[in-house]
Design a protein around this motif. Sequence first.
Motif, PDB file in Angstrom:
ATOM      1  N   TRP A 151       4.910  15.654  16.161  1.00  0.00           N
ATOM      2  CA  TRP A 151       4.715  14.272  16.583  1.00  0.00           C
ATOM      3  C   TRP A 151       5.669  13.913  17.705  1.00  0.00           C
ATOM      4  N   SER A 152       5.269  12.917  18.466  1.00  0.00           N
ATOM      5  CA  SER A 152       6.141  12.268  19.433  1.00  0.00           C
ATOM      6  C   SER A 152       6.413  10.853  18.940  1.00  0.00           C
ATOM      7  N   GLU A 153       7.335  10.179  19.592  1.00  0.00           N
ATOM      8  CA  GLU A 153       7.687   8.815  19.214  1.00  0.00           C
ATOM      9  C   GLU A 153       7.589   7.915  20.436  1.00  0.00           C
ATOM     10  N   TYR A 154       7.173   6.673  20.207  1.00  0.00           N
ATOM     11  CA  TYR A 154       7.118   5.756  21.343  1.00  0.00           C
ATOM     12  C   TYR A 154       7.338   4.326  20.872  1.00  0.00           C
ATOM     13  N   THR A 155       7.832   3.520  21.796  1.00  0.00           N
ATOM     14  CA  THR A 155       7.868   2.076  21.649  1.00  0.00           C
ATOM     15  C   THR A 155       7.252   1.478  22.901  1.00  0.00           C
ATOM     16  N   LEU A 156       6.235   0.649  22.717  1.00  0.00           N
ATOM     17  CA  LEU A 156       5.604  -0.078  23.810  1.00  0.00           C
ATOM     18  C   LEU A 156       5.743  -1.560  23.517  1.00  0.00           C
ATOM     19  N   ASN A 157       6.411  -2.271  24.421  1.00  0.00           N
ATOM     20  CA  ASN A 157       6.562  -3.711  24.243  1.00  0.00           C
ATOM     21  C   ASN A 157       6.511  -4.399  25.606  1.00  0.00           C
ATOM     22  N   ASP A 158       6.857  -5.675  25.650  1.00  0.00           N
ATOM     23  CA  ASP A 158       6.751  -6.421  26.905  1.00  0.00           C
ATOM     24  C   ASP A 158       7.745  -5.952  27.961  1.00  0.00           C
ATOM     25  N   THR A 166      10.674  14.836  20.108  1.00  0.00           N
ATOM     26  CA  THR A 166      11.736  14.818  19.103  1.00  0.00           C
ATOM     27  C   THR A 166      11.740  16.086  18.281  1.00  0.00           C
ATOM     28  N   GLN A 167      12.951  16.522  17.969  1.00  0.00           N
ATOM     29  CA  GLN A 167      13.163  17.620  17.026  1.00  0.00           C
ATOM     30  C   GLN A 167      14.155  17.181  15.949  1.00  0.00           C
ATOM     31  N   VAL A 168      14.314  15.860  15.780  1.00  0.00           N
ATOM     32  CA  VAL A 168      15.283  15.337  14.821  1.00  0.00           C
ATOM     33  C   VAL A 168      14.993  15.849  13.414  1.00  0.00           C
ATOM     34  N   ASP A 169      13.724  15.913  13.041  1.00  0.00           N
ATOM     35  CA  ASP A 169      13.352  16.382  11.703  1.00  0.00           C
ATOM     36  C   ASP A 169      12.984  17.854  11.674  1.00  0.00           C
ATOM     37  N   MET A 170      12.363  18.338  12.764  1.00  0.00           N
ATOM     38  CA  MET A 170      11.924  19.728  12.786  1.00  0.00           C
ATOM     39  C   MET A 170      11.581  20.135  14.210  1.00  0.00           C
ATOM     40  N   PHE A 171      11.579  21.435  14.444  1.00  0.00           N
ATOM     41  CA  PHE A 171      11.090  22.028  15.687  1.00  0.00           C
ATOM     42  C   PHE A 171       9.778  22.710  15.351  1.00  0.00           C
ATOM     43  N   SER A 172       8.695  22.308  16.027  1.00  0.00           N
ATOM     44  CA  SER A 172       7.396  22.886  15.689  1.00  0.00           C
ATOM     45  C   SER A 172       6.532  22.973  16.943  1.00  0.00           C
ATOM     46  N   PHE A 200      13.340  30.292  20.921  1.00  0.00           N
ATOM     47  CA  PHE A 200      14.083  29.492  19.949  1.00  0.00           C
ATOM     48  C   PHE A 200      14.073  30.156  18.575  1.00  0.00           C
ATOM     49  N   PHE A 201      12.899  30.537  18.105  1.00  0.00           N
ATOM     50  CA  PHE A 201      12.821  31.124  16.761  1.00  0.00           C
ATOM     51  C   PHE A 201      13.564  32.448  16.692  1.00  0.00           C
ATOM     52  N   ASN A 202      13.479  33.244  17.738  1.00  0.00           N
ATOM     53  CA  ASN A 202      14.218  34.510  17.743  1.00  0.00           C
ATOM     54  C   ASN A 202      15.724  34.267  17.710  1.00  0.00           C
ATOM     55  N   ALA A 203      16.175  33.265  18.449  1.00  0.00           N
ATOM     56  CA  ALA A 203      17.600  32.950  18.461  1.00  0.00           C
ATOM     57  C   ALA A 203      18.058  32.437  17.096  1.00  0.00           C
ATOM     58  N   ALA A 226      10.780  25.027  12.221  1.00  0.00           N
ATOM     59  CA  ALA A 226      12.135  25.151  11.704  1.00  0.00           C
ATOM     60  C   ALA A 226      12.585  23.763  11.295  1.00  0.00           C
ATOM     61  N   LEU A 227      13.078  23.627  10.084  1.00  0.00           N
ATOM     62  CA  LEU A 227      13.590  22.352   9.614  1.00  0.00           C
ATOM     63  C   LEU A 227      14.901  22.022  10.304  1.00  0.00           C
ATOM     64  N   SER A 228      15.195  20.748  10.412  1.00  0.00           N
ATOM     65  CA  SER A 228      16.495  20.327  10.921  1.00  0.00           C
ATOM     66  C   SER A 228      17.579  20.766   9.943  1.00  0.00           C
ATOM     67  N   PRO A 229      18.830  20.888  10.410  1.00  0.00           N
ATOM     68  CA  PRO A 229      19.900  21.283   9.485  1.00  0.00           C
ATOM     69  C   PRO A 229      20.133  20.277   8.364  1.00  0.00           C
ATOM     70  N   LEU A 230      19.834  18.986   8.596  1.00  0.00           N
ATOM     71  CA  LEU A 230      19.957  18.026   7.497  1.00  0.00           C
ATOM     72  C   LEU A 230      19.022  18.401   6.359  1.00  0.00           C
ATOM     73  N   TYR A 231      17.782  18.713   6.690  1.00  0.00           N
ATOM     74  CA  TYR A 231      16.850  19.139   5.653  1.00  0.00           C
ATOM     75  C   TYR A 231      17.198  20.526   5.126  1.00  0.00           C
ATOM     76  N   GLY A 232      17.838  21.326   5.975  1.00  0.00           N
ATOM     77  CA  GLY A 232      18.328  22.610   5.490  1.00  0.00           C
ATOM     78  C   GLY A 232      19.357  22.435   4.388  1.00  0.00           C
ATOM     79  N   LEU A 233      20.207  21.424   4.522  1.00  0.00           N
ATOM     80  CA  LEU A 233      21.163  21.127   3.449  1.00  0.00           C
ATOM     81  C   LEU A 233      20.448  20.648   2.203  1.00  0.00           C
ATOM     82  N   GLU A 234      19.462  19.774   2.374  1.00  0.00           N
ATOM     83  CA  GLU A 234      18.750  19.213   1.229  1.00  0.00           C
ATOM     84  C   GLU A 234      18.004  20.280   0.441  1.00  0.00           C
ATOM     85  N   THR A 235      17.481  21.279   1.137  1.00  0.00           N
ATOM     86  CA  THR A 235      16.698  22.319   0.481  1.00  0.00           C
ATOM     87  C   THR A 235      17.538  23.516   0.048  1.00  0.00           C
TER      88      THR A 235
END
Length: 400
Positions: A151-158, A166-172, A200-203, A226-235
């Motif tokens: 997914w991507s993220e966006y804000t559209l306003n006036d 974003t890769q905050v949660d995962m790289f995919s 990236f995955f090889n590294a 690849a999960l983010s390291p935060l989720y890596g800690l959780e799992t």
Amino acid sequence: MLRTLHRRALAGLTVLMVMATSLLVSGAAAPAQAAVPATVPLKITNNSGRGEPVYVYTVGTLLSTGQQGWADANGTFHAWPAGGNPPTPAPDASIPGPPAGQSKTIRIPKLSGRIYFSYGQKLVFKLTTGGLVQPAVQNPSDPNRNILFNWSEYTLNDSGMWFNSTQVDMFSAPYAVGLQRADGSTVSTGRLKPGGYNGFFNALRGQPGGWANLIQTRPDGTVLRALSPLYGLETGALPATVMDDYINRVWRKYATSTLTVTPFADQPSTKYYGRVSGDVMHFTNSAGTVVTSFQKPDSASVFGCYKRLDAPNDLVRGPISRTLCAGFNRSTLLVNPNQPDSGSAAFYQDVVTNHYARKIHAQMADGKAYAFAFDDVGHHESLVHDADPRQAYLTLDPFN
């Protein structure tokens, strides 16, 4: 392990809130752009080289009312119906995406939200009494666990549009985002270098210490993410102590020296001074008054930029915490007592660092990414913005 749109654990959407409030936090003001239309065209181009059907979703919060919902291909907003406990199925919000080698244009409304895309299968969304349940693939029983999506993220306003990868949660699944300005020029970000996806995955596989455990595959071995390291800690994929050595060294250093934080680039005279006493770092202002204090963080606080590094949307603790979080993830607090860093040359050089973020940035064509929630400190984020956008672009890139 349900994730709804209003939960702080949804780090990716925290980035959106940061973007939407960044002008306030920086002390800058932006003139209202009444010319921004109610919807903006989004051109989706499928350069993935994959043969599976693509499904697209626009979900988020309608800024005019605060309602959560989804938008159809014409940009018409639909509020989610009431959910339940246990969660109930959400309406099918999918939009057929373009086949490989083709493009399709939809319209997106004034939301703060996400544009999901999946390959081969539709995503499973459900509704609780608190709102939409997002995919949570760190949970092995999540129905989206074996679906290839991103997914991507966006804000559209006036005031315009902010659009980021974003890769905050995962790289995919790889993709890039872009905007067309009123003069016809375009700006884009988020594209990997040639070979960057596999690179990236090889590294990550070659990084000792459990980092390879962040990679998720299908039962047939197909790499999904690849999960983010935060989720890596959780799992349990990463050890809970993965950042402890660096955190301890930082705490020792600033027990006998001062960490100076200048959080606003346009306010160089606004400085805060951090010194450690026991397990607490106290920050004072120029008058010597303590303005906020931080308990010694743990790895989760660092990777998630929350808990002991919580960053409220204020003008003191939040900006200091953002700066600390960036310094910890980039491992620059020991080499630079004046934060934030003016450049990226010293980022990720310590043996103890956020190797996930390090390896993502190394594979980006422009070096920019949202590899952790406050990767925008110092403007190292993969974000495009325009006050009068004429068109947005989402390009699904090759898996190479």
